[in-house]
Design an enzyme around this catalytic site. Structure first.
Site, short mmCIF file in Angstrom:
data_model
loop_
_atom_site.label_atom_id
_atom_site.label_comp_id
_atom_site.label_asym_id
_atom_site.label_seq_id
_atom_site.Cartn_x
_atom_site.Cartn_y
_atom_site.Cartn_z
N GLU A 1 15.90 0.11 -8.69
CA GLU A 1 17.24 0.88 -8.79
C GLU A 1 18.19 0.40 -7.63
O GLU A 1 17.84 0.84 -6.86
CB GLU A 1 17.66 2.31 -9.26
CG GLU A 1 18.89 2.75 -10.11
CD GLU A 1 18.55 4.17 -10.33
OE1 GLU A 1 17.58 4.79 -10.11
OE2 GLU A 1 19.59 4.39 -10.46
N ARG B 1 1.97 6.16 -3.71
CA ARG B 1 3.14 6.37 -2.30
C ARG B 1 3.30 6.27 -1.42
O ARG B 1 2.40 6.62 0.18
CB ARG B 1 4.26 6.93 -2.12
CG ARG B 1 5.16 7.47 -4.23
CD ARG B 1 5.78 8.74 -3.32
NE ARG B 1 8.04 8.06 -2.76
CZ ARG B 1 8.37 7.66 -4.09
NH1 ARG B 1 8.16 7.30 -5.01
NH2 ARG B 1 9.33 7.33 -3.71
N LYS C 1 15.78 6.86 -0.84
CA LYS C 1 16.08 6.84 -0.72
C LYS C 1 17.12 7.68 -0.95
O LYS C 1 18.65 7.86 0.20
CB LYS C 1 16.68 5.81 -2.12
CG LYS C 1 16.42 4.79 -1.42
CD LYS C 1 17.15 3.77 -3.07
CE LYS C 1 15.42 3.26 -3.75
NZ LYS C 1 16.46 3.23 -5.76
P1 ATP Z 1 13.15 6.61 -3.81
O1 ATP Z 1 12.23 8.04 -4.21
O2 ATP Z 1 13.20 6.42 -2.44
O3 ATP Z 1 14.30 6.69 -3.82
P2 ATP Z 1 12.68 5.75 -6.25
O4 ATP Z 1 11.35 5.21 -6.20
O5 ATP Z 1 12.92 5.92 -6.45
O6 ATP Z 1 12.60 5.36 -4.29
P3 ATP Z 1 13.07 2.78 -7.15
O7 ATP Z 1 13.90 1.65 -6.65
O8 ATP Z 1 12.79 3.00 -8.01
O9 ATP Z 1 13.34 3.79 -5.97
O10 ATP Z 1 11.47 2.03 -6.52
C1 ATP Z 1 11.04 0.75 -7.20
C2 ATP Z 1 9.84 0.57 -6.54
O11 ATP Z 1 9.47 0.78 -5.89
C3 ATP Z 1 9.18 1.59 -7.92
O12 ATP Z 1 7.98 0.77 -8.53
C4 ATP Z 1 8.81 2.32 -6.86
O13 ATP Z 1 7.68 3.07 -7.35
C5 ATP Z 1 8.63 1.80 -6.18
N1 ATP Z 1 8.02 2.39 -4.71
C6 ATP Z 1 9.56 3.27 -4.37
N2 ATP Z 1 8.91 4.51 -3.20
C7 ATP Z 1 7.84 3.07 -3.06
C8 ATP Z 1 6.82 4.22 -1.72
N3 ATP Z 1 6.79 5.25 -0.90
N4 ATP Z 1 5.64 3.58 -1.64
C9 ATP Z 1 5.51 2.03 -2.67
N5 ATP Z 1 6.05 2.13 -4.00
C10 ATP Z 1 7.37 2.53 -3.52
MG MG Z 2 13.56 5.86 -9.21
#
Ligand code: ATP
Ligand code: MG
Length: 557
Positions: free
Chosen positions: A35, A261, A271
């Protein structure tokens, strides 16, 4: 750059191998779906390496798709930075960048299809009522009073939602699944909401936006994704992913697989919290070298190859993935050991006057940039009457085993002579401010006669060296898991000493180094030149990437 190692097997790799062997798929298509609501962090790097890495290993494709369904939080800056980060890590997506918003028309048409099949309805419950009707983990929900609206009424209301006839938040379109499902995600989840917000791609064209769960599976299917890989918190959403695809006319049904994760100790991988650090100015920006963002790691001097090796080493599984920072630092150090030139710099300078060196004279000696890589070339290391040494390399009261300089003792200057400390000069407060030393002219490239000088120290010629601002970074947090404490907020664990700025001296040969060039400063660690916009008055600035393991003693003169 060190060569990439063999892939480590894991359950997703096994599934893909089986799918290719059985003929279920001829080729694989994965995607990375961020995102654009912040900069990517080291957790995303894990996901990028997994998705793009699998596509490379199996000769498949990987898409970059922005999940841009929350217009208020998203920006072009974030979208640009994410593309930069993916490319910098060494990956390229298949074809054009894709956007969930590219599918807004298709998503709308599928919602109409669901309504026509009696599988979606417009609901007028307020958010509070919605919560109340949803039930809990132990109690089933109850049906909305709007659940039995006719298809015709739902079609009419949904069209009018789209046309902007209703205020924000006053209605939602919900999937009609099962309010008694043990899985709360299946209790008639909202799939469209009304929100008048300017969207970075579609502007003001839409005032209704599809929800993530509904958008994601359809986007995957429209792109022909074979393996949709996400983190474990989406495991409970998988039944909804499958329900949507099973209930619309779409020829493709990707499979979702979840992995754990990455959590990295002494930092945070959220984020939202990283965004807080930026907006509250606890750090200098998303690319502050203390941040676990890809942009921050890049400015700090971490290498793409080092980060990819880290992702390989930590592996993919469903169990906890809490990793010690030392693992990441180790990968970076290992990569740099063989890939960057070595020079000398002094970060805590102590002046040394070589009393038997003729004032105004300069000598120099050629020195290679890397002991095992003659192809890195060499430079001249000048010496004159005044030099800087590291103040930590001198002690009046040395601990046992000390091999550096002491009053009356000898030490070798790296690539140069053996010197002897004849006199220690102090200021009124008793601080050592200068040493007077004599050099032994017979010790250039050879050991002194009749005595052993074990210690070798780094130094620079005071007249020739370049002044540099050197930023020494330490962990951003003082505890291993700053955001897992239920009682205390992560801000409380910020390390007040995570940045120390010192004025040091560096060999002249680094003068024209491009931004983001890494060096080993011998005996000190790895350092990286900063980008122009982070150099006050265009001063030479080095960020410390990582310290060195002290292997110095074993090296030759
Ligand atoms: P955050 O919780 O930091 O906001 P998010 O999952 O909301 O992260 P996205 O932009 O939706 O952020 O993530 C894009 C991709 O990266 C998704 O497929 C998510 O599962 C993966 N991802 C995000 N954080 C991690 C992590 N700590 N370890 C592995 N993969 C991750
Ligand atoms: Mg997300």
């Amino acid at each position: 750059m060190s060569s990439e190692r063999e892939p480590v097997p894991h359950f997703i790799r096994n599934i893909i191998e089986d799918d290719l062997k059985s003929g279920k798929h001829q080729t694989i298509v994965t995607r990375f779906p961020p995102e654009p609501n912040g900069y990517l962090h080291v957790g995303h790097a894990k996901s990028i390496c997994l998705n793009f890495g699998l596509a490379l290993d199996f000769n498949g494709k990987c898409n970059l798709r922005f999940d841009d369904t929350n217009p208020e939080k998203e920006s072009e800056e974030y979208a640009r930075s994410i593309q930069d980060d993916v490319r910098w890590l060494g990956f390229q997506w298949d074809g054009e960048v894709r956007w969930a918003s590219d599918y807004f028309d298709a998503l709308y048409a599928y919602a109409v299809e669901l309504i026509k099949a009696g599988k979606a309805y417009v609901c007028d419950l307020t958010p509070d009522e919605m919560r109340e009707y949803r039930g809990t983990l132990t109690a089933p929900g109850k049906n909305s009073p709007y659940r039995e609206r006719s298809v015709a009424e739902n079609l009419d209301l949904f069209a009018r939602m789209k046309n902007g006839e209703f205020p924000d938040g006053s209605k939602v379109l919900r999937a009609r699944i099962d309010m008694a499902s043990p899985n709360i995600n299946l209790r008639d989840p909202a799939i469209y909401r009304i929100r008048r917000a300017h969207h970075i791609r579609t502007g003001d064209q839409w005032c209704i936006y599809p929800m993530y769960d509904y958008t994601h599976c359809i986007s995957d299917a429209l792109e022909g994704i074979t393996h949709s890989l996400c983190t474990l918190e989406f495991e409970d959403h998988r039944p909804l992913y499958d329900w949507v695809l099973d209930n619309i006319t779409i020829p493709c049904h990707p499979r979702q697989y979840e992995f754990s994760r990455l959590e990295l100790q002494y930092t945070i991988t959220s984020k939202r919290k990283l965004n807080q650090l930026v907006t509250e100015k606890r750090v200098s920006g998303w690319d502050d070298p203390r941040m676990p963002t890809i942009a921050g790691m890049r400015r700090r001097g971490y290498t793409p190859a080092g980060i990819r090796e880290f992702a390989r080493r930590i592996g993919i599984s469903k169990s906890d993935n809490v990793i010690d920072m030392a693992v990441l630092e180790g990968c970076i150090r290992e990569d740099m050991e063989t890939s960057v030139p070595r020079v000398m710099a002094v970060v805590k300078p102590l002046k040394v006057v070589l009393t038997n060196f003729v004032a105004g004279e300069t000598q120099s000696r050629e020195a290679g940039f890397h002991p095992n890589h003659p192809e890195f070339g060499s430079r001249e290391v000048p010496i004159a009457r005044e030099i800087w040494i590291e103040s930590d390399d001198f002690s009046e009261t040395p601990p046992p085993g000390w091999q550096r300089l002491i009053p009356g003792g000898e030490v070798r200057l790296r690539y140069s002579y053996v010197i002897k400390c004849d006199e220690v000069i102090k200021d009124a407060a008793g601080n050592v401010v200068e040493l007077r030393c004599s050099l032994d002219a017979e010790t250039l490239g050879k050991n002194p006669q009749g005595r052993k000088v074990k210690g070798v120290i780094h130094w620079v010629s005071a007249e020739h060296a370049l002044a540099a601002e050197i930023r020494l970074y330490d962990r951003l947090f003082t505890v291993a898991r700053p955001d897992s404490d239920k009682e205390r907020d992560f801000h409380e664990f910020l390390n007040p000493e995570s940045l120390a700025v010192v004025q040091g001296w560096v060999e002249t040969c680094v003068r024209d180094a491009a931004p983001e060039t890494c060096y080993q400063f011998e005996r000190l660690g790895y350092f990286c030149t900063d980008r122009r916009e982070h150099r006050p008055g265009d001063k030479l600035v080095f960020n410390r990437t990582v310290t060195l393991k002290d292997t110095w003693a074993k090296e030759s003169v």
